[in-house]
Design a protein around this motif. Structure first.
Motif, mmCIF file in Angstrom:
data_model
loop_
_atom_site.group_PDB
_atom_site.id
_atom_site.type_symbol
_atom_site.label_atom_id
_atom_site.label_comp_id
_atom_site.label_asym_id
_atom_site.label_seq_id
_atom_site.Cartn_x
_atom_site.Cartn_y
_atom_site.Cartn_z
ATOM 1 N N ILE A 78 0.842 -1.204 0.000
ATOM 2 C CA ILE A 78 0.000 0.000 0.000
ATOM 3 C C ILE A 78 0.878 1.256 0.000
ATOM 4 O O ILE A 78 2.049 1.209 0.355
ATOM 5 N N ASP A 79 0.272 2.350 -0.429
ATOM 6 C CA ASP A 79 0.973 3.640 -0.481
ATOM 7 C C ASP A 79 0.585 4.547 0.679
ATOM 8 O O ASP A 79 1.392 5.356 1.143
ATOM 9 N N PHE A 80 -0.671 4.439 1.122
ATOM 10 C CA PHE A 80 -1.171 5.301 2.194
ATOM 11 C C PHE A 80 -2.042 4.501 3.151
ATOM 12 O O PHE A 80 -2.807 3.634 2.732
ATOM 13 N N VAL A 81 -1.920 4.834 4.433
ATOM 14 C CA VAL A 81 -2.883 4.390 5.441
ATOM 15 C C VAL A 81 -3.651 5.625 5.883
ATOM 16 O O VAL A 81 -3.049 6.618 6.313
ATOM 17 N N MET A 82 -4.956 5.591 5.754
ATOM 18 C CA MET A 82 -5.811 6.653 6.276
ATOM 19 C C MET A 82 -6.429 6.114 7.558
ATOM 20 O O MET A 82 -7.279 5.226 7.518
ATOM 21 N N ALA A 83 -5.957 6.631 8.696
ATOM 22 C CA ALA A 83 -6.297 6.028 9.982
ATOM 23 C C ALA A 83 -7.274 6.881 10.760
ATOM 24 O O ALA A 83 -6.996 8.049 11.058
ATOM 25 N N HIS A 84 -8.416 6.296 11.076
ATOM 26 C CA HIS A 84 -9.395 6.994 11.925
ATOM 27 C C HIS A 84 -10.074 5.964 12.817
ATOM 28 O O HIS A 84 -11.219 5.613 12.628
ATOM 29 N N ILE A 85 -9.314 5.510 13.795
ATOM 30 C CA ILE A 85 -9.818 4.458 14.676
ATOM 31 C C ILE A 85 -10.435 5.061 15.939
ATOM 32 O O ILE A 85 -10.095 6.166 16.345
#
Length: 441
Positions: A78-85
């Protein structure tokens, strides 16, 4: 043009469909090969994922979707992790709000004792995501907007100092959209802003149009009279708790009439008012569970039942555009000016160099380049020093398993009236968070 692979960490979040809709809006500028959803709650994620799969099939069949609870599968290539946990989900948010209120203290998910409790849960969750990313896709960037962003940002600075993590918050974006609306602009992107502070704890010092003309006199006049209220049609103003928050900004602004404030400052500057106007039995968490939570999951289930998303009421979330802009800035080295949470390191020369401050940066392929703010006034500096102390003590308490430091952190919060009240709240929070916090000694 290169296509990108993205993991949305917190795939079962109610914000995930809005982020996917925004990504689809930007496909011409930011082409995507695969979107992966990752969550440790597979059942919750499945409803969101199954609905999003139908949505993608209808609107962008070339984009692949994978939902997984397996870190290796979710974080590889993957290139990006968009994290909203949200560790503990809304059930724990409800306790974050109601336990302090029981003791006559502000009950809010990112401010005061509630924010500290949430921070102690979020730190290990975010660190775990960073470790997965670095293990399976070491070149990837994490765009982290998991709350409470200030505490999480300090934890990433101290405990993962070399990680490719960008800490951001959508709250200033939402306020800037309201400001733009009141000025008659179609979008906040027609403005350029000067802003400084900590996350959920800052001030706009100038707002200009694209010709460099300052709009601050008009902005200050409106906020001093009406707060951030508009004509009543904005999404935030449809929610009772937000409507009162937007209007309360006029009282916060009165403390420094030359700037306009982040709305969250009301919790620190008017805590007695906030407690007096809070319902200890029905807080913002209840509002969200009965509103947004039911709506999004209901809409997703309707898509699954009908087998089509053509009539869905799911919409792009305001904050999602900021996340996509950030990904584009990294991917294409756009040097876009954006508010970021970064280590101060001289941007505010009369302030702690290790503090994580929220300031304008130019964002490119190597991450954010801080813009120098200059020295700040004593009032703001003093408030910020107290709050940075809270955030640093929380991270130290987590790292050391220290009851003493967490008691100090809660005592230091401007929302808490005494060390006795702080200790009573802490003991209740420890009991409530046994499944999430490290053991404190």
């Amino acid at each position: 043009m290169k296509t990108f692979n993205i993991t949305i960490a917190g795939g079962g979040s109610t914000f995930t469909p809005g982020i996917i809709l925004m990504l689809l809006d930007y496909l011409d500028e930011f082409p995507i090969d695969t979107i992966k959803l990752y969550d440790n709650d597979g059942d919750r994620q499945k409803t969101i994922a199954d609905a999003c799969a139908i949505l993608l099939k209808e609107r962008a069949p070339e984009v692949r979707l994978l939902a997984s609870t397996n870190p290796e599968e979710a974080f590889t290539n993957i290139d990006f992790v968009m994290a909203h946990i949200r560790v503990g989900k809304y059930a724990m948010r409800e306790l974050d709000e109601k336990i302090p209120l029981k003791h006559g203290v502000v009950g809010q998910e990112t401010c005061g004792p509630g924010g500290i409790a949430y921070g102690m849960r979020s730190i290990p969750g975010v660190l775990e995501l960073i470790d997965y990313m670095e293990k399976y896709s070491p070149e990837a960037w994490m765009l982290n907007y998991s709350n409470p962003a200030a505490i999480v940002a300090e934890a990433t600075r101290k405990l993962r100092p070399h990680s490719k993590v960008l800490n951001i918050c959508d709250m200033p974006i939402g306020i800037e959209e309201l400001i733009a609306k009141n000025l008659g602009f179609a979008s906040r992107k027609e403005m350029e802003v000067d802003y400084y502070g900590l996350n959920h704890f800052g001030w706009w010092t100038d707002i200009r149009d694209k010709n460099g003309l300052s709009l601050m006199p008009d902005v200050i006049k409106h906020v001093s009279q009406h707060g951030y209220a508009t004509d009543g049609t904005s999404e935030l103003e449809q929610q009772e708790s937000w409507n009162s928050t937007l209007k309360k900004a006029r009282d916060v602004q009165a403390l420094d009439p030359e700037t306009v404030p982040n709305t969250y400052l009301k919790y620190y500057l008017y805590p007695d008012y906030e407690v007096a106007h809070s319902n200890k039995e029905y807080t913002r968490a209840n509002e969200v569970m009965e509103g947004r939570e039911k709506f999004v999951f209901g809409e997703c289930q309707a898509i699954i039942d009908k087998g089509t998303a053509k009539e869905t009421k799911l919409v792009i979330d305001e904050h999602a555009s900021y996340i996509v802009d950030l990904a584009k800035a990294i991917a294409f080295n756009t040097k876009e000016r954006m508010l970021m949470i970064v280590e101060n390191n001289g941007a505010i020369p009369n302030f702690d160099p290790t503090a994580m401050v929220e300031i304008p940066c130019l964002v490119g392929s190597n991450g954010p380049e801080k813009l120098v703010v200059g020295e700040i006034p004593r009032f703001q500096k003093s408030l910020m020093e107290q709050q940075v102390g809270v955030e640093k003590l929380v991270v130290e308490a987590f790292e050391e398993g220290s009851y003493q430091k967490l008691w100090q952190a809660i005592t230091l919060s401007k929302t808490v009236p005494s060390a006795k009240v702080a200790k009573d709240i802490l003991d209740d929070l420890i009991e409530a968070n046994k499944a999430f916090w490290p053991a404190l000694k």
